[in-house]
Design an enzyme around this catalytic site. Structure first.
Site, PDB file in Angstrom:
ATOM      1  CE1 TYR A   1      78.340  54.601 124.314  1.00 62.27           C
ATOM      2  CE2 TYR A   1      79.623  54.889 126.317  1.00 62.27           C
ATOM      3  CZ  TYR A   1      79.545  54.871 124.942  1.00 62.27           C
ATOM      4  OH  TYR A   1      80.662  55.109 124.174  1.00 62.27           O
TER       5      TYR A   1
ATOM      6  NE  ARG B   1      79.668  45.892 127.114  1.00 59.31           N
ATOM      7  CZ  ARG B   1      79.960  45.346 125.928  1.00 59.31           C
ATOM      8  NH1 ARG B   1      80.959  44.465 125.823  1.00 59.31           N
ATOM      9  NH2 ARG B   1      79.260  45.664 124.851  1.00 59.31           N
TER      10      ARG B   1
ATOM     11  CE1 TYR C   1      85.918  53.845 116.014  1.00 61.70           C
ATOM     12  CE2 TYR C   1      85.973  55.455 117.772  1.00 61.70           C
ATOM     13  CZ  TYR C   1      85.636  54.204 117.307  1.00 61.70           C
ATOM     14  OH  TYR C   1      85.013  53.309 118.139  1.00 61.70           O
TER      15      TYR C   1
ATOM     16  N   GLY D   1      86.390  40.826 123.626  1.00 62.88           N
ATOM     17  CA  GLY D   1      84.962  40.497 123.591  1.00 62.88           C
ATOM     18  C   GLY D   1      84.615  39.441 124.614  1.00 62.88           C
ATOM     19  N   GLY D   2      84.057  39.870 125.732  1.00 63.30           N
ATOM     20  CA  GLY D   2      83.525  38.914 126.703  1.00 63.30           C
ATOM     21  C   GLY D   2      84.541  38.250 127.600  1.00 63.30           C
TER      22      GLY D   2
ATOM     23  CE  LYS E   1      88.960  47.455 119.967  1.00 64.36           C
ATOM     24  NZ  LYS E   1      87.649  48.060 119.654  1.00 64.36           N
TER      25      LYS E   1
ATOM     26  NE  ARG F   1      82.495  40.873 130.866  1.00 66.12           N
ATOM     27  CZ  ARG F   1      82.963  41.437 129.744  1.00 66.12           C
ATOM     28  NH1 ARG F   1      84.231  41.290 129.384  1.00 66.12           N
ATOM     29  NH2 ARG F   1      82.177  42.178 128.989  1.00 66.12           N
TER      30      ARG F   1
ATOM     31  CD  GLN G   1      89.594  54.030 118.898  1.00 67.70           C
ATOM     32  OE1 GLN G   1      89.282  54.847 119.763  1.00 67.70           O
ATOM     33  NE2 GLN G   1      89.040  54.006 117.693  1.00 67.70           N
TER      34      GLN G   1
ATOM     35  CB  SER H   1      87.644  43.290 118.100  1.00 66.40           C
ATOM     36  OG  SER H   1      86.685  44.083 118.789  1.00 66.40           O
TER      37      SER H   1
ATOM     38  CB  SER I   1      88.623  55.876 123.197  1.00 67.82           C
ATOM     39  OG  SER I   1      87.682  56.301 122.239  1.00 67.82           O
TER      40      SER I   1
HETATM   41  C1  LIG Z   1      81.291  51.651 126.553  1.00 65.07           C
HETATM   42  C2  LIG Z   1      82.165  51.185 125.418  1.00 65.07           C
HETATM   43  C3  LIG Z   1      82.791  52.120 124.614  1.00 65.07           C
HETATM   44  C4  LIG Z   1      83.636  51.702 123.589  1.00 65.07           C
HETATM   45  N1  LIG Z   1      84.320  52.645 122.862  1.00 65.07           N
HETATM   46  C5  LIG Z   1      85.208  52.240 121.934  1.00 65.07           C
HETATM   47  C6  LIG Z   1      86.011  53.193 121.260  1.00 65.07           C
HETATM   48  O1  LIG Z   1      85.923  54.393 121.510  1.00 65.07           O
HETATM   49  N2  LIG Z   1      86.882  52.721 120.327  1.00 65.07           N
HETATM   50  C7  LIG Z   1      87.011  51.395 120.050  1.00 65.07           C
HETATM   51  O2  LIG Z   1      87.813  51.008 119.204  1.00 65.07           O
HETATM   52  N3  LIG Z   1      86.269  50.474 120.694  1.00 65.07           N
HETATM   53  C8  LIG Z   1      85.397  50.858 121.638  1.00 65.07           C
HETATM   54  N4  LIG Z   1      84.674  49.910 122.318  1.00 65.07           N
HETATM   55  C9  LIG Z   1      84.913  48.484 122.053  1.00 65.07           C
HETATM   56  C10 LIG Z   1      86.022  47.944 122.977  1.00 65.07           C
HETATM   57  O3  LIG Z   1      87.276  48.440 122.602  1.00 65.07           O
HETATM   58  C11 LIG Z   1      86.117  46.411 122.924  1.00 65.07           C
HETATM   59  O4  LIG Z   1      86.190  45.989 121.591  1.00 65.07           O
HETATM   60  C12 LIG Z   1      84.980  45.680 123.645  1.00 65.07           C
HETATM   61  O5  LIG Z   1      84.445  46.448 124.681  1.00 65.07           O
HETATM   62  C13 LIG Z   1      85.507  44.374 124.175  1.00 65.07           C
HETATM   63  O6  LIG Z   1      84.513  43.663 124.762  1.00 65.07           O
HETATM   64  P1  LIG Z   1      84.271  43.574 126.363  1.00 65.07           P
HETATM   65  O7  LIG Z   1      83.702  44.897 126.764  1.00 65.07           O
HETATM   66  O8  LIG Z   1      83.291  42.466 126.455  1.00 65.07           O
HETATM   67  O9  LIG Z   1      85.585  43.270 127.044  1.00 65.07           O
HETATM   68  C14 LIG Z   1      83.820  50.323 123.331  1.00 65.07           C
HETATM   69  C15 LIG Z   1      83.164  49.389 124.140  1.00 65.07           C
HETATM   70  C16 LIG Z   1      82.353  49.804 125.180  1.00 65.07           C
HETATM   71  C17 LIG Z   1      81.699  48.763 126.057  1.00 65.07           C
END
Ligand SMILES: Cc1cc2nc3c(=O)[nH]c(=O)nc-3n(C[C@H](O)[C@H](O)[C@H](O)COP(=O)(O)O)c2cc1C
Length: 369
Positions: free
Chosen positions: A32, A316, A137, A293-294, A237, A296, A135, A259, A114
C-alpha cells in the site's frame, strides 16, 4: 530549533530504509505504501527527474556554518522539508500519527495530518506541540468537510492543505492484489462514531470509501468557500499545470504543492520536478510553491529549492522511519535528510539554502548516466 536526534546507525540512505521497513510491515501495508498507479511510470519518473540536473559548485566561500532554516507560510522549519500527509499510520506503528507528529516536531518541521488518519486530529494536536497543517478531502456531504475544517482550526492547525488530485481513487494494482483494507481494530480517527467510521473500519475497501464519500465535483469555487469558512491559510496540493497554478493565485491561495500524489493517481503524469519551473514562473512569487514526490536525498531537496520550491514534502520515507522506530524513527529520517542537505550545501559552496538558484544547476540531457 530542535535538539539533534541521532539518525539510526543501521542505514546510510533512505532507499536502504525502505528495505529495512519492508521486513517489519505486513505485505499488505508495505505494498500500500510503496506502490503507485498502474505501471508505476510516474512513481519512477519522479525519482528519475532528479538525474536531469547536475550541480555547478562554487569554491572558496566560507561554508563553515551554512544556513538550512527557512519558513513555510511564516512557520520556521529547521530545513526545507515538511512531512507530507499520508493515511493510516497505525499500519506502521501502534501510536500512529501521534508518534509521527512528535517525530516531525523533534525534527524541527511541520507535520501534515491526513483526513484519513487513524488518530483523530484532536489527539494528534494534543500529543505533539510542533506546528501542524491539516490535509483535507472534500466530502459529498459538505457539512462533514465544514466540521473537519472547524475542528482543525479549533485544535490549532495552522493551515489547510486541500488535496485536488484525487477526484476518484487511482488504479493501484498492488492494493487490488493484496485486497488492501484496514485491519480489524483500526479506524479513521476523525470519524470516531457514525457511518463513516464503521464503513472504514470493516472490510470495505479504500476505493469504495473514496467513491462513496469524496466529491469529484469540487471546483475553484470550493477553494473560495473553504477560505471563507476556515479563515485559515489554504494550500492546494496536486497542481502540475502552470495555468492551474495561475488560477490558484487568482483564487487567493497561500501556497500550492506541485504533486502527483506520489505517482498513486494518474500514471504517466509529468514528474513533479519537471513541472516545477513552469509553475514557479506562473505563480511569480504570489504564493509559496512546494513540491513532493520521490525526494530521497539531500541533493533532491537542493535541486527543488534551486528550481524555486520553498520546501519539499516527504511521504514514504517518514512512514518507513515510523515503522522502524515510532517517534524516534521519524525524527531519525528527518535528521538524516537534514544532515545530507547540510553536507551537500557546504560542498556546493552555498552559504545558505536561501541563496540557491538555477546558477547552481546544469540541466542534463535525459538519458545520460
Ligand atoms: C501511503 C500513502 C498514503 C497517502 N495518503 C495521502 C492522503 O491521505 N492525503 C494526501 O493528500 N496525500 C496522500 N499521499 C500522497 C503524499 O501526500 C505525497 O504526495 C507523496 O507520498 C509524496 O511522494 P513520496 O512518498 O515519494 O515522498 C499518500 C501517499 C502515500 C505513500
Amino acid at each position: 530549533m530542535p535538539a539533534t536526534v541521532h539518525a539510526s546507525p543501521s542505514y546510510q540512505n533512505l532507499e536502504q530504509l525502505e528495505q529495512l521497513a519492508k521486513g517489519r510491515l505486513s505485505d499488505m501495508a508495505f505494498q500500500y505504501i510503496v506502490g503507485g498507479a498502474e505501471d508505476e511510470v510516474t512513481l519512477r519518473a519522479n525519482r528519475a527527474a532528479y538525474h536531469d540536473y547536475r550541480f555547478m559548485p562554487r569554491v572558496l566561500r566560507d561554508v563553515s556554518d551554512v544556513r538550512l532554516g527557512t519558513t513555510a507560510l511564516g512557520t520556521k522549519i529547521a530545513f526545507p522539508a515538511i512531512v507530507a500527509p499520508t493515511g493510516f499510520h497505525q499500519l506502521c506503528h501502534p501510536e500512529g500519527e501521534v508518534a509521527t507528529a512528535q517525530g516531525a516536531s523533534d525534527g524541527g518541521t511541520i507535520f501534515t495530518a491526513s483526513t484519513i488518519a487513524n488518530c483523530s486530529l484532536e489527539d494528534i494536536a494534543k500529543g505533539s506541540e510542533g506546528p501542524k497543517w491539516f490535509q483535507l478531502y472534500v466530502f459529498r456531504d459538505r457539512s462533514v468537510t465544514e466540521s473537519l475544517v472547524k475542528r482543525a482550526k479549533k485544535a490549532g492547525y495552522k493551515a489547510l492543505v486541500l488535496t485536488v488530485d484525487l477526484p476518484v481513487h487511482g488504479r493501484r494494482e498492488r492494493d487490488m492484489r493484496t485486497g488492501f483494507h484496514l485491519p480489524k481494530g483500526l479506524t479513521m480517527g476523525n470519524f470516531p462514531a457514525g457511518p463513516l467510521a464503521s464503513r472504514s473500519g470493516g472490510d470495505s475497501s479504500l476505493k469504495t470509501f473514496v467513491a462513496e464519500q469524496f466529491d469529484p465535483s469540487v471546483t475553484w469555487e470550493d477553494v473560495k468557500w473553504l477560505r471563507k469558512v476556515s479563515g485559515l491559510p489554504v494550500v492546494v496540493k496536486g497542481v502540475l499545470h502552470p495555468e492551474d497554478a495561475a488560477l490558484a493565485v487568482q483564487h487567493g491561495v497561500d501556497g500550492l504543492v506541485v504533486s502527483n500524489h506520489g505517482g498513486r493517481q494518474l500514471d504517466h503524469t509529468v514528474a513533479t520536478l519537471d513541472a516545477l519551473p513552469a509553475v514557479v514562473d506562473a505563480v511569480d512569487g504570489k504564493c509559496e510553491v512546494f513540491l513532493d514526490g520521490g525526494v530521497r536525498r539531500g541533493t533532491d531537496v537542493l535541486k527543488a529549492v534551486a528550481l524555486g520550491a520553498r520546501a519539499v514534502l516527504v511521504g514514504r520515507p517518514v512512514l518507513w522511519g515510523l515503522s522502524l522506530g515510532g517517534r524516534r524513527g521519524v525524527a531519525g529520517v528527518l535528521d538524516h535528510l537534514r544532515n545530507e542537505v547540510r553536507t551537500s550545501l557546504q560542498i556546493l559552496g552555498a552559504p545558505g539554502i536561501d541563496e540557491l538558484d538555477m546558477s547552481y544547476l546544469v540541466p542534463q540531457p535525459s538519458g545520460k548516466p
